[in-house]
Design a protein around this motif. Structure first.
Motif, PDB file in Angstrom:
ATOM      1  N   LEU A   1       0.813  -1.114   0.128  1.00 20.02           N
ATOM      2  CA  LEU A   1      -0.018   0.003  -0.063  1.00 20.02           C
ATOM      3  C   LEU A   1       0.739   1.249   0.048  1.00 20.02           C
ATOM      4  O   LEU A   1       0.615   2.213  -0.831  1.00 20.02           O
ATOM      5  CB  LEU A   1      -1.029   0.075   1.201  1.00 20.02           C
ATOM      6  CG  LEU A   1      -1.962  -1.136   1.296  1.00 20.02           C
ATOM      7  CD1 LEU A   1      -2.778  -1.245   2.580  1.00 20.02           C
ATOM      8  CD2 LEU A   1      -3.064  -0.921   0.169  1.00 20.02           C
ATOM      9  N   GLU A   2       1.714   1.212   0.753  1.00 23.62           N
ATOM     10  CA  GLU A   2       2.937   2.303   0.825  1.00 23.62           C
ATOM     11  C   GLU A   2       3.341   2.487  -0.490  1.00 23.62           C
ATOM     12  O   GLU A   2       3.507   3.846  -1.060  1.00 23.62           O
ATOM     13  CB  GLU A   2       3.982   2.183   1.776  1.00 23.62           C
ATOM     14  CG  GLU A   2       4.907   3.418   2.181  1.00 23.62           C
ATOM     15  CD  GLU A   2       5.953   3.125   3.080  1.00 23.62           C
ATOM     16  OE1 GLU A   2       6.091   3.868   3.934  1.00 23.62           O
ATOM     17  OE2 GLU A   2       6.608   1.982   3.278  1.00 23.62           O
TER      18      GLU A   2
ATOM     19  N   ILE B   1      -7.694  -4.863  -4.792  1.00 29.55           N
ATOM     20  CA  ILE B   1      -7.673  -3.924  -3.672  1.00 29.55           C
ATOM     21  C   ILE B   1      -7.449  -2.631  -4.124  1.00 29.55           C
ATOM     22  O   ILE B   1      -8.249  -1.718  -3.493  1.00 29.55           O
ATOM     23  CB  ILE B   1      -5.995  -4.138  -3.207  1.00 29.55           C
ATOM     24  CG1 ILE B   1      -5.989  -5.772  -2.600  1.00 29.55           C
ATOM     25  CG2 ILE B   1      -5.555  -3.355  -2.159  1.00 29.55           C
ATOM     26  CD1 ILE B   1      -4.484  -6.188  -2.179  1.00 29.55           C
ATOM     27  N   VAL B   2      -7.022  -2.145  -5.419  1.00 30.59           N
ATOM     28  CA  VAL B   2      -6.981  -0.848  -5.886  1.00 30.59           C
ATOM     29  C   VAL B   2      -8.531  -0.340  -5.996  1.00 30.59           C
ATOM     30  O   VAL B   2      -8.766   0.868  -5.645  1.00 30.59           O
ATOM     31  CB  VAL B   2      -6.391  -0.728  -7.004  1.00 30.59           C
ATOM     32  CG1 VAL B   2      -6.342   0.754  -7.667  1.00 30.59           C
ATOM     33  CG2 VAL B   2      -4.873  -0.901  -6.658  1.00 30.59           C
ATOM     34  N   GLU B   3      -9.518  -1.255  -6.482  1.00 30.68           N
ATOM     35  CA  GLU B   3     -10.680  -0.846  -6.854  1.00 30.68           C
ATOM     36  C   GLU B   3     -11.593  -0.724  -5.224  1.00 30.68           C
ATOM     37  O   GLU B   3     -12.248   0.220  -5.298  1.00 30.68           O
ATOM     38  CB  GLU B   3     -11.367  -2.037  -7.602  1.00 30.68           C
ATOM     39  CG  GLU B   3     -12.927  -1.698  -7.991  1.00 30.68           C
ATOM     40  CD  GLU B   3     -13.518  -2.636  -8.775  1.00 30.68           C
ATOM     41  OE1 GLU B   3     -14.716  -2.693  -8.934  1.00 30.68           O
ATOM     42  OE2 GLU B   3     -12.675  -3.795  -9.086  1.00 30.68           O
TER      43      GLU B   3
ATOM     44  N   GLY C   1      -6.767   5.081  -7.622  1.00 33.36           N
ATOM     45  CA  GLY C   1      -5.789   6.137  -7.376  1.00 33.36           C
ATOM     46  C   GLY C   1      -4.511   5.653  -6.833  1.00 33.36           C
ATOM     47  O   GLY C   1      -3.566   6.248  -6.764  1.00 33.36           O
ATOM     48  N   LEU C   2      -4.252   4.332  -6.513  1.00 36.74           N
ATOM     49  CA  LEU C   2      -3.051   3.691  -6.490  1.00 36.74           C
ATOM     50  C   LEU C   2      -2.282   3.153  -7.257  1.00 36.74           C
ATOM     51  O   LEU C   2      -2.844   2.842  -8.415  1.00 36.74           O
ATOM     52  CB  LEU C   2      -3.363   2.355  -5.252  1.00 36.74           C
ATOM     53  CG  LEU C   2      -3.986   2.831  -3.962  1.00 36.74           C
ATOM     54  CD1 LEU C   2      -4.205   1.779  -2.956  1.00 36.74           C
ATOM     55  CD2 LEU C   2      -3.041   4.027  -3.212  1.00 36.74           C
ATOM     56  N   ASN C   3      -0.803   2.948  -7.140  1.00 38.87           N
ATOM     57  CA  ASN C   3      -0.023   2.683  -8.525  1.00 38.87           C
ATOM     58  C   ASN C   3      -0.063   1.135  -8.123  1.00 38.87           C
ATOM     59  O   ASN C   3       0.778   0.596  -7.451  1.00 38.87           O
ATOM     60  CB  ASN C   3       1.297   3.208  -8.428  1.00 38.87           C
ATOM     61  CG  ASN C   3       2.223   2.980  -9.748  1.00 38.87           C
ATOM     62  OD1 ASN C   3       2.144   1.761  -9.951  1.00 38.87           O
ATOM     63  ND2 ASN C   3       2.843   3.879  -9.814  1.00 38.87           N
TER      64      ASN C   3
ATOM     65  N   MET D   1       2.811  -1.660  -6.667  1.00 42.59           N
ATOM     66  CA  MET D   1       2.447  -2.611  -5.348  1.00 42.59           C
ATOM     67  C   MET D   1       2.962  -3.975  -5.779  1.00 42.59           C
ATOM     68  O   MET D   1       3.478  -4.707  -5.073  1.00 42.59           O
ATOM     69  CB  MET D   1       0.940  -2.488  -5.380  1.00 42.59           C
ATOM     70  CG  MET D   1       0.489  -1.241  -4.595  1.00 42.59           C
ATOM     71  SD  MET D   1      -1.405  -1.012  -4.736  1.00 42.59           S
ATOM     72  CE  MET D   1      -1.869  -1.936  -3.458  1.00 42.59           C
ATOM     73  N   CYS D   2       2.663  -4.301  -7.126  1.00 47.58           N
ATOM     74  CA  CYS D   2       3.049  -5.888  -7.359  1.00 47.58           C
ATOM     75  C   CYS D   2       4.561  -5.961  -7.170  1.00 47.58           C
ATOM     76  O   CYS D   2       5.014  -7.102  -6.889  1.00 47.58           O
ATOM     77  CB  CYS D   2       2.742  -6.003  -8.889  1.00 47.58           C
ATOM     78  SG  CYS D   2       0.935  -5.985  -8.851  1.00 47.58           S
TER      79      CYS D   2
END
Length: 201
Positions: free
Chosen positions: A26-27, A165-167, A172-174, A178-179
């Motif tokens: 997440l970070e 998770i992003v959905e 708005g997350l990259n 994350m992967c």
């Protein structure tokens, strides 16, 4: 759900279920995380533990949640019971094979010089029953929603669970970053035919 409430993302699950990894993801994806770095990284968690000590005392003092709005914080799932109702919580519940959890936990305890004599079958049954009680309670909470995250799927093929998770968190997350955090080499305690209980959403 009461959309007007300030939102906090909670990463939770059984011990050794991948919660620290999820915090790192997440970070990396751009979601601020709330951690104090008091517990340092070691052989069990090379990437760090991402714990926040005040979260462990929520029942006595929940004022720390004001700092957590718009951020992610890691909690053992049992502490979720203590969260006050004046926030909206988005829970990422890490799901991992119970036997893998127990293997990983025993190795960590051994390295720390602590001994747990409880039989694995007994501990597995206790975990299942405890999580089942938590799921029933969670389903009644109007200010909480949850997404189950399968640890094995994340470490073996992260693209799909990361997209979910992003959905779930509103976008708005990259996802690519994350992967990239996922390190399959850290999936060291495999095995066990007993799966985690069915997801609660």
């Amino acid at each position: 759900m009461q959309k007007s409430l300030p939102r906090v993302t909670i990463v939770c699950g059984l011990p050794r279920s991948g919660t620290s990894m999820m915090m790192r993801m997440l970070e990396a994806g751009g979601l601020p995380v709330l951690t104090d770095h008091i517990r340092q990284s070691n052989e069990d968690n090379p990437g760090g533990y991402y714990e926040f000590e005040p979260a462990k005392q929520t029942k006595q003092d929940s004022s720390w949640l004001a700092q957590a709005v718009g951020k992610a914080v890691k909690m053992v799932y049992r502490l979720v019971y203590d969260l006050p109702p004046n926030y909206e919580y988005c829970l990422l519940f890490m799901r991992r094979d119970i036997h893998e959890v127990l293997i990983s936990q025993r190795k960590m305890l051994d390295r720390d010089g602590r001994v747990d004599h409880a039989p694995d079958d007994e501990m597995a049954a206790l975990f299942r029953a405890d999580v089942a009680r938590f799921e029933k309670w969670l389903a009644r909470q109007v200010n909480m929603r949850s997404l189950d995250v399968d640890y094995r799927k994340v470490v073996s093929a992260p693209a799909e669970p990361v997209a979910q998770i992003v959905e779930f968190l509103g976008g708005g997350l990259n996802a690519a970053r994350m992967c990239q955090i996922v390190d399959v080499n850290l999936y060291r305690n495999r095995g066990g035919a007993v799966a985690q209980p069915k997801a609660t959403t």
